[in-house]
Scaffold this active site. Sequence first.
Site, PDB file in Angstrom:
ATOM      1  N   CYS A  55      15.735  30.520 -41.121  1.00 46.55           N
ATOM      2  CA  CYS A  55      15.115  31.610 -41.776  1.00 46.55           C
ATOM      3  C   CYS A  55      14.163  30.901 -43.011  1.00 46.55           C
ATOM      4  CB  CYS A  55      16.029  32.630 -42.256  1.00 46.55           C
ATOM      5  SG  CYS A  55      15.569  33.932 -43.469  1.00 46.55           S
ATOM      6  N   ILE A  56      12.964  31.140 -42.922  1.00 45.16           N
ATOM      7  CA  ILE A  56      12.114  30.618 -43.844  1.00 45.16           C
ATOM      8  C   ILE A  56      12.119  31.401 -45.325  1.00 45.16           C
ATOM      9  CG2 ILE A  56      10.261  29.691 -42.508  1.00 45.16           C
ATOM     10  CD1 ILE A  56       8.514  32.279 -43.164  1.00 45.16           C
TER      11      ILE A  56
END
Length: 220
Positions: A55-56
């Site tokens: 997850c950025i």
Amino acid sequence: MAVLINPGTSPTPVFAYDNLLFFPADCRTCLVAKPARSKHCSLCGRCVQLFDHHCIWLNNDVGYYTYRYFIGFLVAKIWTFTYGAYLCWTALGVSPTMFWTTLRATSTENKITGTLFLLCVLLLPLVALFLGEHLRYIYLGVTTNETAKWDYIHYLMQNKLLYKDGSQFLVVDEMGYTTLTGAPINATRPAPVTSWDQLTNIYDHGFVSNLKQRLFPKPL
Ligand SMILES: [Zn+2]
Ligand SMILES: [Zn+2]
């Protein structure tokens, strides 16, 4: 917690190999045995159990330990956007027909409040859809990472390339039969696999059990 904790890097296996999506093998980068349902994250440089995705926004992997906090994060965002929209709307003190007039023609505070209101209202359905998608994955007993693997199995089935020989799954190409990992093999009695009924997702135990497993992971 979703950002800070270890997503599950211990090599202790939790899940069995299904020999359809996951096979006993070493990670080519870490050079250690890769447990079933794990994946190597190239951004973090580590293998993570029950890897869902990197997850950025969280700058962490959503995996064995972090999945529940990721779900909590989405629920918290839905609540924040809902309550935020409500607060902004009441602060503006307008009726729906007056909204654009209030936003354009009055004070800076009104413009900021109106913009925040629009942000909340526009982002709320996106996050809600994302949460809905993940609830569907929990229902199906899959991770985001595994959906790509199931898509590949679907592609093989649709093109009549997937076979089963006893308990072993095979792929056929112009050279003959290979295992799903690409090793040539002599098939004795291959039977085509053409429908989902012929396959079992061994990681799916029903929605409630899958949810429990995701929300209360046992220590690795
Ligand atoms: Zn990562
Ligand atoms: Zn690795």
